[in-house]
Design a protein around this motif. Structure first.
Motif, PDB file in Angstrom:
ATOM      1  N   TYR A  15       0.945  -1.485  -0.288  1.00 16.27           N
ATOM      2  CA  TYR A  15      -0.247  -0.130  -0.147  1.00 16.27           C
ATOM      3  C   TYR A  15       1.608   1.240   0.007  1.00 16.27           C
ATOM      4  O   TYR A  15       0.335   2.020  -0.611  1.00 16.27           O
ATOM      5  N   GLU A  18       1.906   2.732  -3.300  1.00 16.61           N
ATOM      6  CA  GLU A  18       1.082   2.818  -4.563  1.00 16.61           C
ATOM      7  C   GLU A  18       0.687   4.079  -3.968  1.00 16.61           C
ATOM      8  O   GLU A  18      -0.036   4.419  -3.209  1.00 16.61           O
ATOM      9  N   GLN A  19       1.294   5.013  -4.386  1.00 14.92           N
ATOM     10  CA  GLN A  19       0.171   6.524  -4.253  1.00 14.92           C
ATOM     11  C   GLN A  19      -0.229   7.335  -4.244  1.00 14.92           C
ATOM     12  O   GLN A  19      -1.271   7.777  -3.599  1.00 14.92           O
ATOM     13  N   ASN A  20      -1.374   6.461  -5.527  1.00  8.61           N
ATOM     14  CA  ASN A  20      -2.804   6.884  -5.546  1.00  8.61           C
ATOM     15  C   ASN A  20      -3.753   6.489  -4.811  1.00  8.61           C
ATOM     16  O   ASN A  20      -4.710   6.382  -4.918  1.00  8.61           O
ATOM     17  N   ARG A  21      -3.295   5.299  -3.423  1.00  8.32           N
ATOM     18  CA  ARG A  21      -4.613   5.200  -2.707  1.00  8.32           C
ATOM     19  C   ARG A  21      -4.248   6.174  -1.617  1.00  8.32           C
ATOM     20  O   ARG A  21      -5.298   6.293  -0.108  1.00  8.32           O
TER      21      ARG A  21
END
Length: 80
Positions: A15, A18-21
C-alpha cells in the motif's frame, strides 16, 4: 510469531508504495526552512504558511515543496 501480522505488514508495504491510494484532505506540518521553522497547513485544497512571502503571494517555497512532494496525493488545490 503472529502470522496474521506478517501478512498485514506485507500488505502495508505494498500500500505504501502505491501513491494513488492516498488523498490528503488536511494536514499540519512544521517545515524546517533554511533560516527558520515554518508552520504550514493544508485544509481541503488550501495551503497556509506563516512565512512573510506566503502572506503577500499566497504561495511560497514551503507550500510548493509540499505540492511537489505529494503530487497526485492532495485534494484539488484552490488557487486564490
Amino acid at each position: 510469531m503472529d502470522y496474521g501480522m506478517i501478512g498485514k505488514r506485507e500488505k502495508a508495504k505494498r500500500y505504501a508504495e502505491e501513491q494513488n491510494r492516498f488523498l490528503f484532505n488536511k494536514f499540519d506540518v512544521t517545515f524546517h526552512g533554511d533560516n527558520n521553522n515554518h508552520h504550514v497547513t493544508f485544509d481541503n485544497g488550501t495551503f497556509s504558511c506563516d512565512c512573510e512571502f506566503f502572506m503577500t503571494h499566497q504561495r511560497c517555497a514551503h507550500t510548493m515543496a509540499l505540492e511537489i512532494k505529494f503530487q497526485g496525493m492532495l485534494a484539488e488545490i484552490v488557487q486564490s
